[in-house]
Design a protein around this motif. Structure first.
Motif, PDB file in Angstrom:
ATOM      1  N   LEU A 161      28.450  42.780  43.617  1.00 30.70           N
ATOM      2  CA  LEU A 161      28.407  44.230  43.087  1.00 30.70           C
ATOM      3  C   LEU A 161      29.219  44.655  41.978  1.00 30.70           C
ATOM      4  O   LEU A 161      29.318  45.138  40.982  1.00 30.70           O
ATOM      5  CB  LEU A 161      28.795  45.345  44.290  1.00 30.70           C
ATOM      6  N   ALA A 162      30.619  44.013  42.062  1.00 33.25           N
ATOM      7  CA  ALA A 162      31.648  44.267  41.185  1.00 33.25           C
ATOM      8  C   ALA A 162      31.282  43.725  39.757  1.00 33.25           C
ATOM      9  O   ALA A 162      31.511  44.164  38.598  1.00 33.25           O
ATOM     10  CB  ALA A 162      33.035  43.492  41.796  1.00 33.25           C
ATOM     11  N   LYS A 163      30.799  42.317  39.880  1.00 35.58           N
ATOM     12  CA  LYS A 163      30.247  41.753  38.484  1.00 35.58           C
ATOM     13  C   LYS A 163      29.201  42.488  38.084  1.00 35.58           C
ATOM     14  O   LYS A 163      29.262  42.600  36.530  1.00 35.58           O
ATOM     15  CB  LYS A 163      29.990  40.323  38.640  1.00 35.58           C
ATOM     16  N   ARG A 164      28.252  43.167  38.721  1.00 29.00           N
ATOM     17  CA  ARG A 164      27.064  43.776  37.921  1.00 29.00           C
ATOM     18  C   ARG A 164      27.722  45.156  37.568  1.00 29.00           C
ATOM     19  O   ARG A 164      27.120  45.677  36.557  1.00 29.00           O
ATOM     20  CB  ARG A 164      26.090  43.955  39.299  1.00 29.00           C
ATOM     21  N   MET A 165      28.601  45.604  38.044  1.00 28.04           N
ATOM     22  CA  MET A 165      29.160  46.977  37.673  1.00 28.04           C
ATOM     23  C   MET A 165      30.290  46.852  36.444  1.00 28.04           C
ATOM     24  O   MET A 165      30.666  47.900  36.069  1.00 28.04           O
ATOM     25  CB  MET A 165      29.913  47.924  38.839  1.00 28.04           C
ATOM     26  N   GLY A 166      30.519  45.643  36.210  1.00 33.02           N
ATOM     27  CA  GLY A 166      31.387  45.448  34.893  1.00 33.02           C
ATOM     28  C   GLY A 166      32.703  44.813  35.262  1.00 33.02           C
ATOM     29  O   GLY A 166      33.579  44.788  34.043  1.00 33.02           O
ATOM     30  N   ALA A 167      33.117  44.239  36.403  1.00 27.21           N
ATOM     31  CA  ALA A 167      34.277  43.587  36.689  1.00 27.21           C
ATOM     32  C   ALA A 167      34.257  42.308  35.655  1.00 27.21           C
ATOM     33  O   ALA A 167      33.462  41.613  35.535  1.00 27.21           O
ATOM     34  CB  ALA A 167      34.441  43.218  38.023  1.00 27.21           C
ATOM     35  N   HIS A 168      35.414  41.856  34.767  1.00 27.18           N
ATOM     36  CA  HIS A 168      35.346  40.818  34.139  1.00 27.18           C
ATOM     37  C   HIS A 168      35.144  39.659  34.671  1.00 27.18           C
ATOM     38  O   HIS A 168      34.361  38.497  34.555  1.00 27.18           O
ATOM     39  CB  HIS A 168      36.605  40.899  33.398  1.00 27.18           C
ATOM     40  N   ARG A 169      36.119  39.331  36.165  1.00 26.64           N
ATOM     41  CA  ARG A 169      36.216  38.314  36.815  1.00 26.64           C
ATOM     42  C   ARG A 169      36.367  38.587  38.157  1.00 26.64           C
ATOM     43  O   ARG A 169      36.710  39.573  38.593  1.00 26.64           O
ATOM     44  CB  ARG A 169      37.238  37.200  36.321  1.00 26.64           C
ATOM     45  N   THR A 170      35.720  37.825  38.947  1.00 27.92           N
ATOM     46  CA  THR A 170      35.851  37.876  40.536  1.00 27.92           C
ATOM     47  C   THR A 170      36.548  36.701  41.181  1.00 27.92           C
ATOM     48  O   THR A 170      36.235  35.673  40.819  1.00 27.92           O
ATOM     49  CB  THR A 170      34.742  38.363  41.271  1.00 27.92           C
ATOM     50  N   ALA A 171      37.453  36.864  42.262  1.00 26.24           N
ATOM     51  CA  ALA A 171      37.877  35.700  43.045  1.00 26.24           C
ATOM     52  C   ALA A 171      37.540  36.143  44.443  1.00 26.24           C
ATOM     53  O   ALA A 171      37.634  37.203  45.009  1.00 26.24           O
ATOM     54  CB  ALA A 171      39.362  35.667  43.046  1.00 26.24           C
ATOM     55  N   VAL A 172      37.036  35.178  45.231  1.00 31.23           N
ATOM     56  CA  VAL A 172      36.537  35.568  46.416  1.00 31.23           C
ATOM     57  C   VAL A 172      37.186  34.462  47.549  1.00 31.23           C
ATOM     58  O   VAL A 172      37.106  33.164  47.335  1.00 31.23           O
ATOM     59  CB  VAL A 172      35.060  35.389  46.768  1.00 31.23           C
ATOM     60  N   ARG A 173      37.726  35.126  48.564  1.00 29.29           N
ATOM     61  CA  ARG A 173      38.392  34.336  49.672  1.00 29.29           C
ATOM     62  C   ARG A 173      37.331  34.068  50.829  1.00 29.29           C
ATOM     63  O   ARG A 173      36.710  35.290  51.336  1.00 29.29           O
ATOM     64  CB  ARG A 173      39.514  34.703  50.274  1.00 29.29           C
ATOM     65  N   VAL A 174      37.106  32.732  51.092  1.00 29.25           N
ATOM     66  CA  VAL A 174      36.251  32.668  52.302  1.00 29.25           C
ATOM     67  C   VAL A 174      37.072  31.716  53.445  1.00 29.25           C
ATOM     68  O   VAL A 174      38.067  31.080  53.057  1.00 29.25           O
ATOM     69  CB  VAL A 174      34.887  31.815  52.097  1.00 29.25           C
ATOM     70  N   GLY A 175      36.544  31.540  54.604  1.00 27.12           N
ATOM     71  CA  GLY A 175      37.309  30.978  55.728  1.00 27.12           C
ATOM     72  C   GLY A 175      36.884  29.381  55.544  1.00 27.12           C
ATOM     73  O   GLY A 175      37.628  28.581  55.715  1.00 27.12           O
ATOM     74  N   VAL A 176      35.503  29.006  55.708  1.00 22.90           N
ATOM     75  CA  VAL A 176      35.094  27.593  56.071  1.00 22.90           C
ATOM     76  C   VAL A 176      35.385  26.861  54.864  1.00 22.90           C
ATOM     77  O   VAL A 176      34.770  27.050  53.700  1.00 22.90           O
ATOM     78  CB  VAL A 176      33.476  27.621  56.624  1.00 22.90           C
ATOM     79  N   ALA A 177      35.659  25.608  55.032  1.00 20.02           N
ATOM     80  CA  ALA A 177      36.181  24.541  54.102  1.00 20.02           C
ATOM     81  C   ALA A 177      35.018  24.263  53.448  1.00 20.02           C
ATOM     82  O   ALA A 177      34.836  24.012  52.056  1.00 20.02           O
ATOM     83  CB  ALA A 177      37.215  23.460  54.723  1.00 20.02           C
ATOM     84  N   GLU A 178      33.869  23.849  53.970  1.00 17.48           N
ATOM     85  CA  GLU A 178      32.579  23.469  53.512  1.00 17.48           C
ATOM     86  C   GLU A 178      31.936  24.350  52.506  1.00 17.48           C
ATOM     87  O   GLU A 178      31.161  24.047  51.542  1.00 17.48           O
ATOM     88  CB  GLU A 178      31.720  22.988  54.521  1.00 17.48           C
ATOM     89  N   ASP A 179      32.230  25.649  52.695  1.00 16.30           N
ATOM     90  CA  ASP A 179      31.739  26.589  51.733  1.00 16.30           C
ATOM     91  C   ASP A 179      32.132  26.256  50.167  1.00 16.30           C
ATOM     92  O   ASP A 179      31.691  26.513  49.186  1.00 16.30           O
ATOM     93  CB  ASP A 179      32.330  27.929  52.012  1.00 16.30           C
ATOM     94  N   VAL A 180      33.539  25.720  50.127  1.00 17.50           N
ATOM     95  CA  VAL A 180      34.070  24.978  49.105  1.00 17.50           C
ATOM     96  C   VAL A 180      33.658  23.746  48.573  1.00 17.50           C
ATOM     97  O   VAL A 180      33.208  23.523  47.598  1.00 17.50           O
ATOM     98  CB  VAL A 180      35.723  25.362  48.692  1.00 17.50           C
ATOM     99  N   THR A 181      33.844  22.702  49.551  1.00 16.83           N
ATOM    100  CA  THR A 181      33.796  21.402  49.306  1.00 16.83           C
ATOM    101  C   THR A 181      32.321  21.120  48.887  1.00 16.83           C
ATOM    102  O   THR A 181      31.896  20.078  48.017  1.00 16.83           O
ATOM    103  CB  THR A 181      34.330  20.580  50.367  1.00 16.83           C
TER     104      THR A 181
END
Length: 459
Positions: A87-107
């Motif tokens: 939503l933030a990116k669609r509304m015009g935010a230049h960049r987004t950073a997101v924290r998730v918990g599970v390691a496999e979501d990143v690896t």
């Protein structure tokens, strides 16, 4: 120059980020759905606060998210963070950073999440914490890690101690483990793609690209880690403990897990048949004595309770364990823990906050390699039939110094190539290139214009 930041979630991560960024003179807006937390932020920080759920458009509109240089979704809900990023990116935010918990979501799933949820920086508190703990337990000198090819290959930044073999011999005399490649040296902020005669200095950092299964061999070669790592005891059987147990498999002589819930202990015993899983309370000193905890080299307290972690570590230390590590959620009390004798205190939320701060200070570079300062670009090219590199080995291609073929993705296979490996049409090739050699790359690997890439995106 002053920037505008929006922070969703005023917990440990969000509060720290809002405080640090506002103290630097930036405009900060915090989104928080808990009225009590909202009041706390308003009383303590010089920031604007919007009450509500950041995954709802009216709340983002009230926070003027369209004006944000960076929208940081760091609440305790992974789902809300990911939805808010879109939503933030669609509304015009230049960049987004997101924290998730599970390691496999990143690896494993990083590229998918980044594309679907419009995320510029995806980080896992669980992964950051386990990486830090592994450094302590295994004696690694890893400063940062990036994942690619669904976690099958990693780019690691490793600090070199005085005793490292790279500081004692030129590169050509060092037999790097198969499946690994030294990409660059970093010295006082400058990057160099090394030649065979180059030799590192103590306190340099090196960037190593390697298959995940040979990481331990690389670390053993480059670091002055102990040859025998003995027994590691993990207190707690939650998600972080599971990730830690997987990471320690084959790395230490023995792993024991202490879990107070019988059903969970049974699950872990089935998942780790080669480990000893104990049903009991890690703060029960009679249990620790009976299980000869004093003989362990490392004791890692990863329960969901800070006080239990503190107590378990103090008991293990009292029994004689030399290395004790505690997972801490309330970072404001971590300095007190150190005063009572804990050597290593790991706060997932504080590490996540520091990673986002590094992202801001690096002018929003998601790469661990300082590409612009080192004049090195990371380029991905798919090998076309017309490419002069198609059908030849790397030795036959003989790229100039300053050009390294780091990895080749061929279907489901990932190759860290040597001079004998032959490139094939359709290969996805990851290149590390010094700026002056970009014309050569355009000749050898014709395709789309070169672009600096995040290596984790290559799948």
């Amino acid at each position: 120059m002053s920037q505008r930041f929006t922070v969703m979630g005023a917990g440990e991560v969000g509060f720290y980020l809002a405080r640090e960024l506002s103290q630097e003179g930036h405009k900060v807006v915090v989104i928080e759905c808990d009225p009590v937390q909202k009041a706390r932020v308003e009383d303590a920080l010089d920031v604007s606060v919007v009450l509500g759920n950041g995954a709802h458009v009216p709340v983002l509109e009230a926070a003027k998210v369209q004006n944000s240089d960076l929208f940081m979704a760091v609440s305790s809900s992974d789902e809300a963070n990911l939805a808010a990023s879109v939503l933030a990116k669609r509304m015009g935010a230049h960049r987004t950073a997101v924290r998730v918990g599970v390691a496999e979501d990143v690896t494993v799933h990083r590229r998918f999440y980044e594309e679907v949820f419009a995320v510029d920086l995806l980080l896992s508190t669980q992964l950051l914490a386990t990486t830090r703990i592994l450094n302590y337990v295994l004696g690694h000198n890893t400063l940062a890690v990036e994942y690619m090819a669904q976690g099958k290959v990693q780019l690691r930044k490793i600090h070199l101690d005085r005793g490292s073999i790279l500081t004692r011999k030129p590169l050509r005399e060092i037999d790097m483990p198969e499946g690994s490649k030294l990409i660059a040296y970093e010295r006082r902020g400058n990057l160099v793609v090394p030649a065979g005669e180059d030799q590192a200095l103590p306190d340099d950092a090196v960037f190593i690209l390697c298959k995940t299964e040979v990481i331990d061999q690389v670390e053993r070669l480059l670091s002055a880690r102990p040859r025998t790592l003995g027994t590691a005891i993990i207190a707690g059987g939650g998600a972080t403990s599971f990730t830690m147990a997987k990471a320690l498999t084959g790395q230490v002589d023995q792993v024991k897990i202490i879990e107070r819930d019988l059903d969970r202990a049974s699950e872990l015993a089935a998942q780790f048949p080669n480990f000893e899983v104990l049903h009991g309370d890690a703060t029960d000193i009679s249990l620790l004595r009976a299980e000869r905890v004093a003989e362990a080299r490392s004791f890692i307290a990863l329960t969901g309770n800070d006080d239990s972690n503190l107590m378990a570590c103090l008991l293990a230390q009292e029994l004689g364990v030399k290395q004790v590590i505690a997972l801490v959620q309330r970072t404001e009390t971590s300095h007190l823990w150190r005063k009572v004798g804990l050597v290593h205190v790991v706060s997932p939320r504080r590490i996540a906050s520091e990673r986002i701060r590094d992202y801001v200070q690096s002018d929003y570079s998601v790469n661990i390699m300082p590409l612009e300062r080192g004049k090195i670009q990371v380029i991905e090219r798919r090998l076309a039939p017309a490419s002069p590199a198609a059908g030849v080995t790397l030795a036959e291609m003989n790229p100039p110094q300053g050009v390294l073929v780091g990895a080749v993705v061929r279907g489901e296979e990932v190759i860290v190539p040597t001079g004998e490996d032959r490139l094939e049409v359709g290969d996805s090739v990851l290149l590390f290139v010094q700026e002056e050699h970009l014309p050569t790359i355009n000749l050898l690997f014709p395709g789309r214009d070169p672009a600096a890439l995040d290596p984790a995106r290559v799948t």
